[in-house]
Structures are given as structure tokens and as C-alpha cells.
Design a protein around this motif. Structure first.
Motif, PDB file in Angstrom:
ATOM      1  N   SER A  71       0.826  -1.209   0.000  1.00  0.00           N
ATOM      2  CA  SER A  71       0.000   0.000   0.000  1.00  0.00           C
ATOM      3  C   SER A  71       0.862   1.261   0.000  1.00  0.00           C
ATOM      4  N   ALA A  72       2.022   1.246   0.678  1.00  0.00           N
ATOM      5  CA  ALA A  72       2.908   2.424   0.657  1.00  0.00           C
ATOM      6  C   ALA A  72       3.425   2.677  -0.750  1.00  0.00           C
ATOM      7  N   GLY A  73       3.827   1.616  -1.471  1.00  0.00           N
ATOM      8  CA  GLY A  73       4.274   1.798  -2.845  1.00  0.00           C
ATOM      9  C   GLY A  73       3.169   2.312  -3.743  1.00  0.00           C
ATOM     10  N   SER A 102      11.366   2.554  -3.656  1.00  0.00           N
ATOM     11  CA  SER A 102      11.717   3.526  -2.615  1.00  0.00           C
ATOM     12  C   SER A 102      10.524   3.884  -1.747  1.00  0.00           C
ATOM     13  N   ALA A 103       9.356   4.130  -2.361  1.00  0.00           N
ATOM     14  CA  ALA A 103       8.184   4.527  -1.577  1.00  0.00           C
ATOM     15  C   ALA A 103       7.793   3.422  -0.598  1.00  0.00           C
ATOM     16  N   ALA A 104       7.825   2.160  -1.037  1.00  0.00           N
ATOM     17  CA  ALA A 104       7.474   1.052  -0.141  1.00  0.00           C
ATOM     18  C   ALA A 104       8.476   0.928   1.007  1.00  0.00           C
ATOM     19  N   ILE A 105       9.760   1.110   0.709  1.00  0.00           N
ATOM     20  CA  ILE A 105      10.785   0.997   1.750  1.00  0.00           C
ATOM     21  C   ILE A 105      10.664   2.147   2.746  1.00  0.00           C
ATOM     22  N   TRP A 106      10.349   3.360   2.252  1.00  0.00           N
ATOM     23  CA  TRP A 106      10.124   4.483   3.173  1.00  0.00           C
ATOM     24  C   TRP A 106       8.911   4.202   4.067  1.00  0.00           C
ATOM     25  N   GLY A 107       7.898   3.512   3.538  1.00  0.00           N
ATOM     26  CA  GLY A 107       6.715   3.204   4.341  1.00  0.00           C
ATOM     27  C   GLY A 107       7.036   2.285   5.496  1.00  0.00           C
ATOM     28  N   SER A 121       6.619  10.533  -4.356  1.00  0.00           N
ATOM     29  CA  SER A 121       6.288   9.156  -3.979  1.00  0.00           C
ATOM     30  C   SER A 121       6.894   8.783  -2.636  1.00  0.00           C
ATOM     31  N   HIS A 122       8.059   9.309  -2.305  1.00  0.00           N
ATOM     32  CA  HIS A 122       8.664   9.050  -1.000  1.00  0.00           C
ATOM     33  C   HIS A 122       7.775   9.574   0.123  1.00  0.00           C
TER      34      HIS A 122
END
Length: 606
Positions: free
Chosen positions: A458-460, A486-491, A546-547
Motif C-alpha cells: 500500500s505504501a508503494g 523507494s516509496a514502499a521501503i520508506w513506508g 512518492s517518498h
């Protein structure tokens, strides 16, 4: 291509001419006598070509079009026994480099030959070189209207060899073969009913088949009439079977020969257009600029990698010429609504998966030798690696750009999740997977697989949606291509920093060294760094929007878990409380050991 030395050219032509004479002039000594020897043989011996052979890029069949004038030349065909002497008019093409200057003509022929006549003589000689007729006509019979001596013609031939090198031996072979076919055909026309070897092969074969069919019918009738008890006359069934197999074999050979001849005719037509050249080995045709290779069977093949890459690239690219044309194809609602609805569904499915997920029994696990944390992280890394490899296969480009790359100006809803697992450059993949290997295990152990995967996906997806809105409503680039996890990892990083109670972190590779670890302050530093990078002037390859979207999902999931009593459930499930020190190197080392042991066990079982 393998280059053949010019010294072999005369020897090779001598052997070809001798074979030609032995085959077609056995009873005609006047065809190739020492008195009527080809003038070019002496020229080839006394004036060897300074260049071993033509380079691969030389195409003697094409000529530069300088003007629209054409040159005709009458060649006298050497008389054959029983055949009338005749003349043949041939169209002479231009020189590859175009018209030669008058100064160069004077340096070759002297001042008595005009520039027009000198160019005509050069064209005639070059035509004889490319067609292979130089071996028959030499430098003589240029025409009475050209005031050129034999020495001047030989000098002109030397100049052509220096200026336009080519393989005269190969051209002579082709000329000899065509002349042999022409003489055989003319002799057959003179007496088509004879039984000599010059008779039309196709007609001979057809007549032979008719004769054999008549003989078979006659033998069959004779066998029916001549039966005495068990004895029969005529050919046996074994002989008839052998004869039938021979007939089938001859038909197959004839079909192959006809197909080969048709292919040769088609290749000659293609070569005459100038758009095709022969491969270095001479076995196939290819377009200029193509490459060749030798396959495992030793056969020469034409590489079509460049054409396939261009075709795949064309299919992968959109047909829009500029940004305005792209935006004119869809409205703002058409660009925003489908992905918004899709991301909403993804978030609901992720919430349901996180809420209702139960770990499976070991018997139903795909990798039972690995811990759930290691299996989850390894699966994500494997999926990202396979998609990165898929980008290297050109037939996959249209699919990859359509579903695994986000373009805000022409989006597709499924790109919200597809681009999260897609990386084009290996260094981008390595950086994101290294960050996932550091943060993912501790976050997975903290919240378990259901919440971890729900937050990751969901974060990605939300990060991609925020990037879409920023590009269409804000200051983002409408034509940018976005990929990466990157967005999923930041989540998951934000989720871990807001839920963990760990206070120190162990420094990798340094024994017994720990430093203070303040997760919420670290998250605040990440946010400040992202804001600073986003506000920096100049082009950037990072999708900061996206981050921020991924961080927002991580913060939202952490707030929901905190409000629903996550820490109380965590304290009750962990005996003795949670460890206060984060040992990242130990976690990664343990995961690597698990993967190694699982691979060893799988090999032993196999």
C-alpha cells in the motif's frame, strides 16, 4: 570475411578457365588457344593488384549516380563451333566515386584523351572487373571511337584497382558460370533432340520419367499375361521397389536444385537493387551495417539483434511527439480517476490481509527451512531481481513499459503496484534491496508478515498515486518515468521508527560498539532531508513525491496500530520484553546463513 590474396586471383581464374575449357571446348580448340588467350591473364600476372581483396563494405554492383547519362558498349561474343558470331550491347554503370576529374584523366591517359572519353573507358574497364568479363575481354575491344592504346588501358586498370579494390577472382567465377550456362543453352537450342550433356536437364528428367512409366506399365501387362504356375517374367518386386525409391530420390534432388536455383535468382535481383550485400562467408544476403555470427553448427548466420531491438523500442514507446500531444489524448479526470480507484482497492485489500493473516503451518510453506522473515524478504528481493533482468530482454520492453513503469502523462492503473517491483538499472536495484535488507527484517519481526506486506504494497501504491497528482496538479514532470521500491521501503521504515522501543544500535564490523538510537528523531531527520532535496534547484532523478506518499502510509499504519493497543499486545507476546539493541549485521548474517542452509538442503534432497 576472410580476405584472399590477389596472387591467388590469377591462379584461381586459370583453374576456372581451364575447367571451363575442358568442359565446353573439348572439340573446339579455337575457343581457348594460346594464340587467342585472354589479354587480362598477362595483365593479372604482370600487374598484380596492390590490394589483396576488396573490403567487406565494397559493393561493386552499386554505383554513385552523378548524372543521368548512360553508356553502352558492344562486346563481341567469341564464336563457338556451330554457332553464329554476334554482338551484345551492355549497359555500363557509373563509377562508385562518380565522374573522374579531367586532371586525373590527363594523368592516366595523357593529353590526347578527353575527359569524357577517359571516363567512358574507365567505366567500361570497371564494368568488366565487376561483372567478371575482364578475364575474357581484358583491356582490348574498348571501341574505335576512344583513342586509347593498350598501355594506357593497362595503366587505367591499375588506377582502378588502387582506387576501387574488389575481388576480381570471385567475379570471374560468376562470369565463367554464366558463360557456361549460356553456351550449354545455345548448343541445346541448336540441337534440342540430341542426347548430349548439353540437353535441357528438366526436359531430360521429364522424358526419362515418361519412359520409365511406360516401361512399368508394359512390364505389369506382361506379368499379367505371362504367368506359368508360380513363375513370373519381368522385374521382381524388389527391383520395382528399388526403382521407385530411386525415382523418389531423383524427384527430391530435382526439387532441391530448382529451389536453390530460384533462390540464387532472387538473390541476384536483391543484389542488383543495391540494398543488400553478401555476408563475409558469401552464404547469405544481409543489409549493410548488419553483423554476422557462426552458430553452434558452424553455419554463418545474420544477426538481427539490432532490428529486433529497434522494433521492440518502437513498440515500447508511445506515439506522442511532445507533451501537448500526450495531454491532448486524455482529460485530467481520465488520468487521475482510474489509478485513484485502483489504489483505494489495493489499500483495502492490504488492510484486510494485515488484519486476517495467519501464519501457515510448516507443511504448507514454500520454503519451510527459512524463517518467515527471511522468506518474505527473499521473495521480495527475488521478484525485484527477476523484473530487473526482464528489462534486459528486448521482447519484454512493450510489456514492461506498459505495466511496470509509471508515466504521469499517460498512466495505467496497474502501474501503481507494478512499478514498485521494477528497476531498470542494477545500481538502483542494489541500493533499494540493500536498504530493504537492513530495515525489512527488524520491521518484519516487529509487526509480523501480514502488517509488513500490507504496508509495503500500500505504501508503494500510494506513493505512485501521490506522484501522479503532483505531476498533474503540481510542479512535477508530466513525462517522467518512475520505477523503484523507494516509496514502499520508506513506508516500512516510518512504520518501524514509530513503533520500536529499541534505544541503541550496534555498529557493524566493530566489536562491542553501540550508539544511541532514537527512531522518531531519525524519521524526522529523513523527512527534513527529503524536503531539502525536493526544494533543491536543478534536475533530479528522485521521485520525492512518492517518498512522501510512502512515509504517510507508514505513519498512518503506525498510528492505527498504536491506537488499537499494539504495544500492549507486543509486550504480552514477547517474553522478557523486547531487546533494546538493534544488531543489523547479526540479522543480515543470520538471514544469509538460513538461505545457505536451505540451498544446501535442497541440493541434498535433489
Amino acid at each position: 570475411m576472410a580476405l584472399r590474396p590477389a596472387a591467388r586471383a590469377a591462379h584461381q581464374w586459370n583453374s576456372v578457365t581451364s575447367a571451363f575449357a575442358r568442359r565446353y571446348c573439348v572439340s573446339q580448340p579455337s575457343c581457348f588457344t594460346s594464340a587467342a588467350a585472354s589479354p587480362v591473364l598477362s595483365a593479372l600476372r604482370s600487374h598484380p593488384s596492390p590490394h589483396p581483396a576488396r573490403s567487406f563494405s565494397t559493393t561493386p554492383r552499386t554505383a554513385a549516380k552523378v548524372d543521368n547519362s548512360s553508356l553502352t558498349h558492344q562486346d563481341i561474343i567469341p564464336p563457338q563451333q556451330g554457332l553464329p558470331q554476334r554482338k551484345r550491347t551492355i549497359q555500363i554503370g557509373h563509377l562508385p566515386g562518380g565522374r573522374v576529374s579531367d586532371g586525373q584523366i590527363r594523368s592516366i591517359f595523357g593529353t590526347r584523351v578527353s575527359g569524357h572519353d577517359g571516363n567512358s573507358v574507365l567505366r567500361i574497364l570497371h564494368h568488366r572487373r565487376t561483372s567478371g568479363s575482364l578475364a575474357d575481354y581484358g583491356v582490348d575491344n574498348l571501341g574505335d571511337k576512344y583513342n586509347v592504346s593498350r598501355d594506357q588501358a593497362i595503366k587505367a586498370l591499375d588506377w582502378l584497382r588502387n582506387k576501387f579494390p574488389l575481388d576480381e577472382a570471385r567475379a570471374a567465377e560468376a562470369w565463367a558460370e554464366k558463360e557456361a550456362n549460356r553456351i550449354a543453352y545455345e548448343m541445346w537450342l541448336a540441337d534440342p533432340e540430341n542426347d548430349s550433356k548439353y540437353k535441357d536437364p528438366a526436359r531430360v528428367y521429364r522424358e526419362q520419367q515418361k519412359k520409365e512409366a511406360a516401361e512399368r506399365e508394359q512390364e505389369a501387362e506382361q506379368q499379367e499375361r505371362s504367368q506359368y504356375g508360380i513363375l513370373r517374367t519381368g522385374k521382381s518386386q524388389f527391383e520395382i521397389s528399388i526403382q521407385e525409391k530411386r525415382r523418389q530420390r531423383l524427384e527430391e534432388i530435382t526439387k532441391k536444385a530448382e529451389a536453390k536455383e530460384a533462390k540464387a535468382v532472387e538473390e541476384e535481383k536483391m543484389l542488383a537493387t543495391g540494398e543488400w550485400v553478401r555476408t563475409p562467408g558469401g552464404t547469405q544476403l544481409m543489409k549493410p551495417g548488419q553483423d554476422t555470427y557462426v552458430d553452434v553448427f558452424g553455419r554463418e548466420q545474420v544477426s538481427r539483434r539490432k532490428e529486433e531491438m529497434e522494433r521492440a523500442q518502437k513498440a515500447a514507446q508511445t506515439s506522442f511527439k511532445d507533451e501537448d500531444e500526450m495531454l491532448a489524448q486524455t482529460t485530467l479526470t481520465q488520468r487521475l480517476y482510474p489509478m485513484t480507484a485502483f489504489v483505494l482497492v489495493v489499500c483495502l485489500v492490504s488492510f484486510g490481509f494485515a488484519h486476517y493473516y495467519e501464519p501457515p503451518a510448516p507443511a504448507y510453506r514454500l520454503w519451510p527451512d527459512l524463517s518467515p522473515t527471511t522468506a518474505t524478504i527473499a521473495s521480495i528481493v527475488l521478484a525485484n531481481t527477476l523484473l530487473c533482468i526482464a528489462w534486459r530482454w528486448t521482447p519484454f520492453w512493450p510489456i514492461m513499459t506498459r505495466y511496470f513503469m509509471h508515466v504521469p502523462g499517460y498512466p495505467r492503473a496497474v502501474q501503481a503496484v507494478g512499478n514498485v517491483f521494477s528497476h531498470v538499472q542494477y545500481e538502483h536495484l542494489f541500493g533499494n534491496m540493500m536498504m530493504l535488507a537492513l530495515v525489512g527484517p527488524v520491521a518484519h519481526d516487529l509487526v509480523d508478515r501480514g502488517v509488513f506486506l500490507g504496508t509495503y504494497v500500500s505504501a508503494g501504491a500510494v506513493g505512485t498515486l501521490v506522484s501522479l497528482y503532483w505531476a498533474n496538479l503540481g510542479k512535477g514532470s508530466i513525462t517522467a518515468h518512475s520505477v523503484g521500491a523507494s516509496a514502499a521501503i520508506w513506508g516500512i521504515s516510518a512504520l518501524y521508527c514509530l513503533l520500536t522501543d529499541q534505544e541503541t544500535i550496534k555498529i557493524p564490523f566493530i566489536r562491542d560498539m553501540e550508539v544511541g538510537f532514537y527512531p522518531k528523531m531519525l524519521l524526522a531527520a529523513f523527512v527534513v532531508w527529503e524536503v531539502a532535496m525536493a526544494r533543491r534547484k536543478g534536475p533530479s532523478t528522485m521521485d520525492h513525491a512518492s517518498h512522501f506518499g510512502g512515509m504517510a502510509v507508514g505513519v498512518g499504519v503506525a498510528g492505527y496500530l498504536h491506537a488499537t493497543g499494539f504495544h500492549q499486545r507486543r509486550a504480552a507476546s514477547v517474553e522478557g520484553g523486547e531487546a533494546k539493541t538493534v544488531d543489523v549485521a547479526g540479522i543480515v548474517k543470520g538471514e544469509a546463513g538460513e538461505v545457505k542452509d536451505a540451498v544446501v538442503n535442497a541440493v541434498k534432497k535433489a
